[in-house]
Enzyme design. Structure first.
Site, mmCIF file in Angstrom:
data_model
loop_
_atom_site.group_PDB
_atom_site.id
_atom_site.type_symbol
_atom_site.label_atom_id
_atom_site.label_comp_id
_atom_site.label_asym_id
_atom_site.label_seq_id
_atom_site.Cartn_x
_atom_site.Cartn_y
_atom_site.Cartn_z
ATOM 1 N N LYS A 127 0.842 -1.202 0.000
ATOM 2 C CA LYS A 127 0.000 0.000 0.000
ATOM 3 C C LYS A 127 0.875 1.248 0.000
ATOM 4 C CE LYS A 127 -3.903 0.195 2.338
ATOM 5 N NZ LYS A 127 -4.878 0.138 3.463
ATOM 6 N N ILE A 128 0.584 2.123 -0.955
ATOM 7 C CA ILE A 128 1.305 3.388 -1.083
ATOM 8 C C ILE A 128 0.283 4.516 -1.117
ATOM 9 C CG2 ILE A 128 2.814 4.779 -2.555
ATOM 10 C CD1 ILE A 128 4.062 2.201 -3.580
#
Length: 369
Positions: A141-142
């Protein structure tokens, strides 16, 4: 036996992911039961979820003691604990991953919140977490900050599957889609198999309603009050229109024809914050093909108990949704200002959860030593 309501939602093209993970959920068999009984085909995590899980203490004592014996500090210990949870959850979802040809069976783990505005740091930690979890069905997750966009492209280019998180505005979502397509183009140029790369774009829903509804109630006119509880769904439905347009473009089609996959919209923040609204609102009203809905357990169980869906709830809603957001704007509520505020607050919340988690683990390491 599968729940009839969640089975129907899945049949409508919605992938049900659980927005929660803990060592206790893994070891008790509860995660496997939700796969079987509620059609759960993936998991998302974030710093707040892990702060609650590890802060609860159940199932982590032995691992923390081992980290203490190895001389790990709190940050290193958090990586050990969270990547172990994600790797084990990935193993539980391995059959789902294989039977869906990699579409589902995904488990997401987020880069450290403090890196949200550090492009190089995000790229480096994304690679480290991917290697540490070492499962093909993981997702990194970014956050969709401006600095995160290049990190998304570079991480995709490296062949790493990405869950882009904290998306609030349509403009930022368009930038996220561009970052994904750019990453695929770079991956292909580097000779990577782009059919192995997957991505979702996490569009946050309920937080927009919370912020806009507060402003509508402050205005207080009948016209303003009539619009409460509606902006979040309208915004997400317009995001779905962006998705459909983006992945029918010539640029996207060239990549899809070479084996790439669309970056599916993921509806996040789907737990209803306003008790006056139906508790399954952000599930029923956003059911559509090629979407993911990641739900807190309470929302999942509520939908399984009394949720209703009549198939595609988004088709044909773009004009009405656009008119609704225009009506909100006409009352003096600045969409760009609201979404920028929500992004900033979202980062702050995750940073606070991360700091809380650091303190919790530091205390546990001290006791273990």
């Amino acid at each position: 036996m599968s729940n009839a309501r969640t089975a129907s939602l899945s049949a409508a093209g919605v992938s049900i992911w659980l927005d929660d993970l803990s060592r206790n959920r893994i070891e008790s068999g509860e995660l496997e039961r939700l796969i079987e009984s509620h059609d759960v085909v993936g998991v998302t995590t974030n710093p707040t979820i892990f702060a609650a899980a590890i802060g609860g203490g159940i199932g982590y004592g032995g691992r923390i003691a081992d980290c203490a014996a190895r001389g790990f500090d709190a940050a290193q210990t958090i990586v050990e604990l969270t990547t172990a949870d994600v790797a084990d959850a990935c193993d539980i979802f391995s059959t789902v991953f294989e039977t869906s040809d990699g579409r589902d069976g995904r488990v997401s783990i987020e880069v450290e919140p403090g890196l949200a505005k550090d492009t190089a740091g995000t790229i480096a930690q994304a690679a480290e977490l991917w290697a540490k979890v070492d499962r093909p069905n993981a997702m990194i997750k970014i956050p969709a900050t401006l600095e995160g966009l290049e990190a998304i492209s570079e991480t995709i280019a490296a062949g790493i599957s990405v869950n882009v998180t904290l998306i609030f505005s349509l403009e930022r979502y368009r930038q996220v889609v561009n970052a994904y397509l750019t990453g695929l183009e770079r991956a292909r140029a580097a000779g990577r198999d782009i059919s192995k790369i997957r991505s979702v774009a996490s569009f946050f829903v309920s937080r927009l309603d919370t912020e806009i509804d507060a402003r509508l109630r402050e205005i207080g006119t009948p016209e303003a009050l009539e619009l409460t509880g509606r902006a979040g769904v309208a915004n997400a439905r317009l995001a779905y229109e962006v998705f459909e347009q983006a992945f029918s473009s010539e640029r996207a089609r060239l990549l899809l024809d070479l084996g790439a996959h669309p970056q599916r919209p993921l509806w996040a923040s789907t737990g209803v914050k306003d008790p006056a609204l139906p508790d399954t609102l952000y599930v029923s009203e956003l059911a559509a093909p090629d979407t993911v809905n990641t739900m807190p357990e309470a929302t999942l169980l509520a939908y399984a108990d009394h949720g209703e869906s009549s198939g595609d709830a988004i088709a044909g809603t773009a004009l009405e949704s656009n008119q609704l957001l225009n009506a909100v704007d006409a009352l003096g509520i600045d969409y760009a200002e609201v979404t920028a505020k929500l992004e900033s607050e979202g980062l702050d919340k995750f940073e606070a959860s991360w700091n809380e988690l650091l303190r919790t683990v530091e205390d546990a390491l001290g006791r273990a030593r």
